[in-house]
Design an enzyme around this catalytic site. Structure first.
Site, PDB file in Angstrom:
ATOM      1  CB  SER A  77      -0.945   0.007   1.209  1.00 24.58           C
ATOM      2  OG  SER A  77      -0.218  -0.100   2.423  1.00 24.58           O
ATOM      3  N   GLY A 135       4.568  -9.927   3.352  1.00 30.03           N
ATOM      4  CA  GLY A 135       3.138  -9.922   3.639  1.00 30.03           C
ATOM      5  C   GLY A 135       2.299  -9.918   2.377  1.00 30.03           C
ATOM      6  CD  GLU A 169       8.407  -7.271  -1.896  1.00 33.49           C
ATOM      7  OE1 GLU A 169       7.384  -6.567  -1.976  1.00 33.49           O
ATOM      8  OE2 GLU A 169       8.696  -7.943  -0.887  1.00 33.49           O
ATOM      9  CE  LYS A 191       3.102  -2.249   8.675  1.00 32.10           C
ATOM     10  NZ  LYS A 191       3.249  -2.030   7.246  1.00 32.10           N
TER      11      LYS A 191
END
Length: 234
Positions: free
Chosen positions: A34, A104, A111, A129
């Site tokens: 997000s 997640g 990545e 986080k």
């Protein structure tokens, strides 16, 4: 309409701060999630405004690829470039040594490839986080489907409690962009992330796990102070 959700505004601001680090001519690793989505949006807006030119993106997931096309960011591949100037991505946990747990969004294998190749790896997160030590977030492990059972046993021997990640609004397990499955392994604590990362990756059938050790260069943290969103660097 003015955005009033402070958490969303915070994610937008940290995404914009990261997008502002990109320079014309850069090859950019485009992260997943997000907050990274806002970064991709702001890169597109900078290109439309003419303040950023001649960049190319390398997406870390199907989601990042779709967003890049939506916002007009030209894409390339690792076959076509000899460098990545900067990669920008989110994280699920960040410890004081800048070690991360990612995955997640089930994209941690791609990545890690892109983020590890980048000259500079910028992490964008909100303050929730940040942790003293990694492990509260279950560790994602990407596994070849035929090896699920033996890998689960191996993770249990290492002290983990693995579960197959199941789909939401979909019957059956989550399938990665590589066609594999995800195990989420809960560890009581991860005292030595570097050793655990290597040990898990040596289990036959494991592609990669979500521990990112000694990769992050800059951590941009979105916070809310006195009801106002702000961004700071770790």
């Amino acid at each position: 309409m003015t955005e009033t959700d402070p958490v969303k505004v915070m994610k937008q601001q940290v995404g914009k701060a990261a997008a502002d680090l990109v320079k014309s001519g850069n090859i950019v690793g485009l992260g997943t999630g997000s907050t990274a989505a806002f970064m991709i949006q702001f890169l597109g807006e900078r290109m439309q405004a003419g303040t950023l030119t001649d960049i190319k993106g390398i997406p870390t997931s199907f989601q990042a690829s779709v967003l890049a096309k939506k916002y007009g960011i030209p894409l390339t591949t690792l076959d076509e470039v000899d460098r990545i100037d900067v990669a920008i991505d989110g994280a699920d946990e960040v410890d004081p040594q800048k070690n991360l747990i990612k995955g997640g969004g089930a994209a941690h294998t791609r990545e890690k490839i892109v983020d590890g190749l980048a000259e500079q790896f910028v992490v964008v997160v909100d303050s929730s986080k940040l942790v003293d030590s990694l492990g509260a977030f279950p560790l994602p492990v990407e596994v070849v489907p035929m090896a699920i059972a033996p890998v689960m046993r191996a993770l249990e021997e290492l002290g983990g409690n693995p579960e197959i990640r199941m789909g939401v609004k979909k019957d059956g397990p989550v399938i990665t962009d590589q066609g594999n499955m995800i195990l989420d392994a809960k560890f009581a604590a991860i005292a030595n992330p570097a050793d655990l990362e290597k040990t898990i990756n040596n289990i036959p059938g494991v592609l990669d796990n979500g521990l990112f050790v000694d990769l992050a260069d800059i951590i941009l943290i979105g916070e809310i102070k006195d009801s106002q969103p702000s961004v700071r660097e770790m």
